[in-house]
Design an enzyme around this catalytic site. Structure first.
Site, PDB file in Angstrom:
ATOM      1  N   LYS A  72       4.717  -6.140  10.248  1.00  0.00           N
ATOM      2  CA  LYS A  72       4.386  -6.709   8.955  1.00  0.00           C
ATOM      3  C   LYS A  72       5.216  -7.344   8.107  1.00  0.00           C
ATOM      4  CE  LYS A  72       0.039  -5.051   9.404  1.00  0.00           C
ATOM      5  NZ  LYS A  72      -1.325  -5.762   9.195  1.00  0.00           N
ATOM      6  N   SER A  88      -2.708   0.617   2.272  1.00  0.00           N
ATOM      7  CA  SER A  88      -1.843   1.724   2.000  1.00  0.00           C
ATOM      8  C   SER A  88      -0.908   1.661   3.271  1.00  0.00           C
ATOM      9  CB  SER A  88      -2.830   3.105   1.985  1.00  0.00           C
ATOM     10  OG  SER A  88      -3.710   3.158   2.959  1.00  0.00           O
TER      11      SER A  88
END
Lengths: 384, 384
Positions: B82, B112
């Site tokens: 990511k 989250s």
């Protein structure tokens, strides 16, 4: 086992010779660095963190500068440095006894841990039968793993007297040569090769990045029977400043768990008498063994180890968690005891602050192995 | 977020451009191989192993030849791929909006997971404020980790409507630019850079070892929202045979958990309609998201993904255990779904046997991340 009277002298030159012998069989394991762990080690512990430890009255927590170099023997064949000693012992037996005789009689050891798997692998790759004496109560996964390497397993009772009696029987019946787990020169010389690689890898990495003002200052190794620690000490002795991989002296330190007396090496080192028996169930299960006589002669008598330090179970667990979370590598509890000392032992940290000064230290840490049972790991971290 | 109408075209050339932009910020993660896993993948499964699976009636289990190349994004910054997409999105915003404006308003996302940490890191390194909208019920360690990266956390309810409403409020109050986790061209192009590196690393490794008759044949990537999978597909499209890192075509496959409908990508792919809602609590928690619209256009409409496959929870756990025990690296459950497909999905394995023939395949597997909670891991393995 080769008669110790015929083994090479316990010197750095012999570690170099061992490395040439075993190179075709072992991995040159990678060396990792980690800036988060460097920062953590280079930050003084807070009074809150020291609460409840033997250092809670410390007025000024130590403030060392530490840059870690992790030698990852968890990526070694069979998952631990033990492959080095076992392959070296077998190579030496091939030299002194001849392969033919060895293939008839085989090799034998009594161990339920990494050494059993290491010897089984070294024997299999040479077409030599391996006999492993294991206590009947050994964990089934360990028995299965050793069988997977093609060894013949003989079960015994679990006391050392019972295991040695069964081992003698195996030797009488088969003519197998005994390869002990740590207390033999050939094993020690093999284990020392990890530190040789570490010296070269750190020097190469610093040179590639153009960092000419730094060098490997010290190595800290876990200490159980003492094979790895004493081999590391030999690899760091008699250094030549003309060798580009060893531009200066490298101090060697030993790390042990303190739980219920597993710090026999440290206690012996500072009292001057080797402690010959240990009964500890520390989570660092590879370090439950007392220091052997050959390792003692190198570590204590020849003073090739500069100091011995210990840490508690909680500190080992904290270090283990940091390695899993921050470095993303799988290590066994025994492997992180050196890191735990560098992070949490104020005596060690004060010494690094004093000796390393402004510049600090480049510190090698040997991650000795990665053979952890996942269920045991689960219980360790699942409870929290 | 940059207006999609101004973003670069969804092509391999744009992935190459993304790579140049983010290179100073990310790690070129290592590529690992493992002979034990290759052997396992290249051995037909036994009828006993297939018992109780959908393939139990198979007369001849598949017998593919597979050589794995594991792209270790678990070693990436923040512990997951990511970081690539987040750094690319921020670089693109710097180009289109200017750094000054961004430093005033900041960036915002609702997540989250790994994307929240990735965006927080990318923002912090550019001196940009990051606003992260997280459900009040998020696990405390995730909240702490995101705070550690210096982000401002705003809590919301846990439904996507509630999260989006709070996100809109943050945008109104701060002027922050939205950086979504996967459904945006800049994110997709960033994630695709992992596959570019993999192509080059495999080609370099084969060339160093003088292996001229092999090349990377395919890559299998996990698929949640589809950012990584569609980026991988772009990186493997329009290949030039004159580029030494891509001597031939590279097929791309997606891997999903099948548990309670998390295989929305696969079902959509084979039915021709994107599935827009998923409610699965698969242990592969990074893959609980439905496929986004941009990824769908690349994966399905442009047919840049050659097939989608799924595996059950037990197979994911088995693959996870193998990676911990055999490779000694820490991965999260989502990361091993591609490996689980290659080891346990008979459809995939038959296809590799057919397409790869005698020579077999060199198969890239993206280990997408290593952010596993040790307590959860403990429960997973401690129960056995």
């Amino acid at each position: 086992m080769a008669d110790p009277s015929t083994t090479p002298p316990l010197t750095r030159a012999s570690v170099l010779a061992a490395h040439s012998l075993i190179k075709p069989y072992i991995h040159e394991t990678p060396v990792l660095t980690n800036t988060t762990l460097d920062q953590l080690a280079s930050t003084p512990r807070t009074p809150e963190e020291l609460q409840g430890t033997e250092w809670e009255a410390t007025e000024r927590p130590a403030n060392p500068k530490i840059r870690f170099w992790f030698k990852c023997e968890n990526f070694q064949r069979i998952g631990a440095f033990k492959a080095r000693g076992a392959f070296h012992a077998v190579e030496r037996l091939k030299q002194t006894e001849g392969l033919e005789g060895l293939r008839k009689g085989g090799v034998v050891t009594h161990s339920s841990g990494n050494h059993a798997q290491a010897l089984s692998l070294a024997a299999r790759e040479n077409g030599i039968p391996a006999h492993i004496v294991m206590p009947t109560i050994s964990p089934p996964p360990k028995i299965a793993a050793t069988k997977d390497y093609g060894a013949n397993i003989t079960f015994s009772g679990s006391t050392s007297t019972e295991r040695e009696a069964v081992t003698r029987e195996v030797i009488e019946q088969t003519g197998a040569r005994l390869v002990p787990p740590y207390d033999h020169p050939d094993i020690i010389l093999g284990q020392g090769t990890a530190a040789l690689e570490l010296q070269r890898q750190v020097a190469a990495s610093l040179s590639t990045s153009g960092t000419t003002n730094r060098r490997l200052n010290a190595i800290i190794s876990p200490c159980g029977g003492g094979g790895l620690l004493s081999g590391t000490a030999l690899a760091c002795s008699d250094l030549s400043p003309s060798d580009p991989s060893t531009p200066g002296p490298i101090l060697v330190f030993g790390a042990e768990p303190s739980f219920s007396g597993a710090d026999d090496g440290r206690r012996g080192y500072y009292s001057g008498t080797r402690i010959e028996s240990v009964k500890s169930l520390t989570i660092a299960d590879g370090l439950r063994t007392p220091l052997g006589a050959y390792p003692w002669s190198i570590i204590y008598e020849r003073k090739l180890v500069a100091g011995m330090y210990s840490v508690g179970e909680e500190e080992i667990k904290k270090a283990l968690r940091l390695v899993y979370e921050r470095m993303k590598v799988v290590v066994e509890p025994s492997a992180v005891v050196g890191l735990a000392v560098a992070l949490f032992n104020e005596e060690f940290r004060s010494m690094v602050e004093r000796e390393g000064g402004e510049e600090g230290w480049d510190l090698g840490v040997v991650f000795s192995g990665g053979n952890v049972e996942l269920a045991a790991l689960g219980r360790l971290f699942g409870e929290e």
